[in-house]
Design a protein around this motif. Sequence first.
Motif, PDB file in Angstrom:
ATOM      1  N   GLY A  38      -5.548  33.009 -31.237  1.00  0.00           N
ATOM      2  CA  GLY A  38      -5.650  32.728 -32.665  1.00  0.00           C
ATOM      3  C   GLY A  38      -6.797  31.804 -33.004  1.00  0.00           C
ATOM      4  O   GLY A  38      -7.501  32.011 -34.006  1.00  0.00           O
ATOM      5  N   GLY A  39      -7.005  30.786 -32.173  1.00  0.00           N
ATOM      6  CA  GLY A  39      -8.094  29.859 -32.426  1.00  0.00           C
ATOM      7  C   GLY A  39      -9.451  30.541 -32.385  1.00  0.00           C
ATOM      8  O   GLY A  39     -10.326  30.286 -33.220  1.00  0.00           O
ATOM      9  N   LEU A  40      -9.639  31.447 -31.408  1.00  0.00           N
ATOM     10  CA  LEU A  40     -10.906  32.168 -31.304  1.00  0.00           C
ATOM     11  C   LEU A  40     -11.091  33.154 -32.457  1.00  0.00           C
ATOM     12  O   LEU A  40     -12.170  33.235 -33.063  1.00  0.00           O
ATOM     13  N   THR A  83       0.988  30.119 -37.325  1.00  0.00           N
ATOM     14  CA  THR A  83       1.660  29.557 -36.154  1.00  0.00           C
ATOM     15  C   THR A  83       3.074  30.114 -36.037  1.00  0.00           C
ATOM     16  O   THR A  83       3.504  30.545 -34.956  1.00  0.00           O
ATOM     17  N   THR A  84       3.805  30.122 -37.138  1.00  0.00           N
ATOM     18  CA  THR A  84       5.181  30.633 -37.111  1.00  0.00           C
ATOM     19  C   THR A  84       5.198  32.138 -36.858  1.00  0.00           C
ATOM     20  O   THR A  84       6.066  32.643 -36.137  1.00  0.00           O
ATOM     21  N   TYR A  85       4.233  32.867 -37.425  1.00  0.00           N
ATOM     22  CA  TYR A  85       4.191  34.324 -37.226  1.00  0.00           C
ATOM     23  C   TYR A  85       3.925  34.669 -35.766  1.00  0.00           C
ATOM     24  O   TYR A  85       4.598  35.530 -35.181  1.00  0.00           O
ATOM     25  N   PHE A  86       2.964  34.002 -35.162  1.00  0.00           N
ATOM     26  CA  PHE A  86       2.627  34.297 -33.767  1.00  0.00           C
ATOM     27  C   PHE A  86       3.774  33.955 -32.823  1.00  0.00           C
ATOM     28  O   PHE A  86       3.984  34.634 -31.816  1.00  0.00           O
ATOM     29  N   VAL A 166      14.021  33.123 -38.306  1.00  0.00           N
ATOM     30  CA  VAL A 166      13.702  31.994 -39.193  1.00  0.00           C
ATOM     31  C   VAL A 166      12.190  31.780 -39.272  1.00  0.00           C
ATOM     32  O   VAL A 166      11.633  31.567 -40.368  1.00  0.00           O
ATOM     33  N   LEU A 167      11.512  31.849 -38.137  1.00  0.00           N
ATOM     34  CA  LEU A 167      10.057  31.684 -38.133  1.00  0.00           C
ATOM     35  C   LEU A 167       9.367  32.790 -38.929  1.00  0.00           C
ATOM     36  O   LEU A 167       8.396  32.529 -39.651  1.00  0.00           O
ATOM     37  N   ALA A 168       9.854  34.018 -38.807  1.00  0.00           N
ATOM     38  CA  ALA A 168       9.288  35.126 -39.584  1.00  0.00           C
ATOM     39  C   ALA A 168       9.483  34.900 -41.076  1.00  0.00           C
ATOM     40  O   ALA A 168       8.586  35.170 -41.888  1.00  0.00           O
ATOM     41  N   ALA A 169      10.669  34.401 -41.456  1.00  0.00           N
ATOM     42  CA  ALA A 169      10.956  34.126 -42.869  1.00  0.00           C
ATOM     43  C   ALA A 169      10.059  33.010 -43.399  1.00  0.00           C
ATOM     44  O   ALA A 169       9.534  33.098 -44.521  1.00  0.00           O
ATOM     45  N   ILE A 170       9.871  31.968 -42.604  1.00  0.00           N
ATOM     46  CA  ILE A 170       8.986  30.871 -43.009  1.00  0.00           C
ATOM     47  C   ILE A 170       7.559  31.394 -43.192  1.00  0.00           C
ATOM     48  O   ILE A 170       6.880  31.072 -44.177  1.00  0.00           O
ATOM     49  N   SER A 171       7.105  32.209 -42.255  1.00  0.00           N
ATOM     50  CA  SER A 171       5.760  32.754 -42.328  1.00  0.00           C
ATOM     51  C   SER A 171       5.561  33.585 -43.589  1.00  0.00           C
ATOM     52  O   SER A 171       4.549  33.452 -44.287  1.00  0.00           O
ATOM     53  N   GLY A 172       6.533  34.441 -43.906  1.00  0.00           N
ATOM     54  CA  GLY A 172       6.420  35.268 -45.096  1.00  0.00           C
ATOM     55  C   GLY A 172       6.468  34.447 -46.374  1.00  0.00           C
ATOM     56  O   GLY A 172       5.695  34.693 -47.322  1.00  0.00           O
ATOM     57  N   GLY A 173       7.373  33.467 -46.421  1.00  0.00           N
ATOM     58  CA  GLY A 173       7.466  32.618 -47.605  1.00  0.00           C
ATOM     59  C   GLY A 173       6.185  31.839 -47.843  1.00  0.00           C
ATOM     60  O   GLY A 173       5.704  31.727 -48.988  1.00  0.00           O
ATOM     61  N   PHE A 200      -9.097  28.820 -42.809  1.00  0.00           N
ATOM     62  CA  PHE A 200      -8.714  28.736 -41.402  1.00  0.00           C
ATOM     63  C   PHE A 200      -9.282  27.525 -40.664  1.00  0.00           C
ATOM     64  O   PHE A 200      -9.123  27.417 -39.452  1.00  0.00           O
ATOM     65  N   PHE A 201      -9.949  26.626 -41.369  1.00  0.00           N
ATOM     66  CA  PHE A 201     -10.524  25.458 -40.696  1.00  0.00           C
ATOM     67  C   PHE A 201      -9.456  24.677 -39.938  1.00  0.00           C
ATOM     68  O   PHE A 201      -9.595  24.368 -38.748  1.00  0.00           O
ATOM     69  N   LEU A 202      -8.376  24.319 -40.624  1.00  0.00           N
ATOM     70  CA  LEU A 202      -7.342  23.493 -40.006  1.00  0.00           C
ATOM     71  C   LEU A 202      -6.652  24.232 -38.874  1.00  0.00           C
ATOM     72  O   LEU A 202      -6.384  23.639 -37.814  1.00  0.00           O
ATOM     73  N   TYR A 203      -6.375  25.536 -39.063  1.00  0.00           N
ATOM     74  CA  TYR A 203      -5.712  26.284 -37.993  1.00  0.00           C
ATOM     75  C   TYR A 203      -6.559  26.291 -36.729  1.00  0.00           C
ATOM     76  O   TYR A 203      -6.036  26.122 -35.624  1.00  0.00           O
ATOM     77  N   ALA A 204      -7.865  26.482 -36.889  1.00  0.00           N
ATOM     78  CA  ALA A 204      -8.756  26.506 -35.715  1.00  0.00           C
ATOM     79  C   ALA A 204      -8.696  25.173 -34.962  1.00  0.00           C
ATOM     80  O   ALA A 204      -8.647  25.150 -33.727  1.00  0.00           O
ATOM     81  N   LEU A 205      -8.651  24.070 -35.694  1.00  0.00           N
ATOM     82  CA  LEU A 205      -8.568  22.753 -35.067  1.00  0.00           C
ATOM     83  C   LEU A 205      -7.217  22.544 -34.390  1.00  0.00           C
ATOM     84  O   LEU A 205      -7.136  22.061 -33.257  1.00  0.00           O
ATOM     85  N   VAL A 206      -6.145  22.909 -35.086  1.00  0.00           N
ATOM     86  CA  VAL A 206      -4.798  22.762 -34.524  1.00  0.00           C
ATOM     87  C   VAL A 206      -4.637  23.641 -33.295  1.00  0.00           C
ATOM     88  O   VAL A 206      -4.048  23.227 -32.280  1.00  0.00           O
ATOM     89  N   ALA A 207      -5.151  24.877 -33.358  1.00  0.00           N
ATOM     90  CA  ALA A 207      -5.050  25.797 -32.226  1.00  0.00           C
ATOM     91  C   ALA A 207      -5.788  25.249 -31.008  1.00  0.00           C
ATOM     92  O   ALA A 207      -5.293  25.340 -29.873  1.00  0.00           O
TER      93      ALA A 207
END
Length: 317
Positions: A38-40, A83-86, A166-173, A200-207
């Motif tokens: 995901g980060g890449l 993150t929750t979807y993956f 639950v993670l799928a529901a959070i991701s969709g919401g 996606f800036f923050l996701y790339a850093l978190v990943a």
Amino acid sequence: MSRTNLGLIYCFTFVTLEAFQAVYFGAVFQRADSFAVGGLVFGLSVAGCVIVTAVFRPGELWAALRSWKTIASLNIVVTVTWTTYFFAIQLVEPAVVFTVFSGMVPLGTVIAGWLGVPEASSPRRQLEKAGNLFILVSILALAAITVFGFSGFVRGGWIAALAGVVLAAISGGFTAVVILCSVRLNHRGVGPLAAFGLRFFLYALVAAAAFSVGLDDKGTVLPAGELALIVAIGLLVISFPLYLVQKAVPLVHATVIAAVTALGPVFVFVMQLIEGRVDHSMATLAGTVVYMCGALLAALSAARFAESRLSLQKQSV
């Protein structure tokens, strides 16, 4: 080729790639670190979209800077969403994840409307309310089917099953919030390409941080060539489908797009059968069909509402 047929090709290609994405990554993340992939994927998306926007539409970057609070909120929400979807597609059947995820998008929009978010809207017609009720029933049914062991795949026991749903529901919401933030940015002069890259800036850093500490380490190191192939496929099945939707919007009615995308969970179910990793589950198929009926009802209601508004506008003129 007519504009309508071209729009339909875009729509069906979008649904096919989205379905492939759920099934493919559901298998890949059984052995690969989701944060590395995901980060890449999203890091490259950030670089590509921002560079292209800076060259051809620099004004959109300035508009994004003026809306930095919305951009910041979008980054936080997107990080939670992916993150929750993956993690969800690692834990339970991809068709369950995709259906719950898809269903929570319109339900999340309704909840946002109740909370007073200006870009959101609550159901206006009884048919739309009935469609959303079908969607809610399908989500609850698939949750029960998964937790009680009637789905095609769970990576662990009932706790893992519940966590996946639950993670799928959070991701969709949270995806509903992403859409609403994107609408707000568009109204402020930030186009879809710029908004897509900047989110996606923050996701790339978190990943990158999560990968460095081994948060999703599977104990195996993928060869560089295989990782490069996975990332290339990720760019194709994550970024490209969003582009196709944008191309379809001016060619076909929004209701047609909604109706085609309602078929997504069924596409995922069929691809699962072709792949063979997930066992066949009639219970899961039934849940996805209930969702599809609800999504089609909601789309039909939205079409009727749009037509009635257009008719009233013509009469007033």
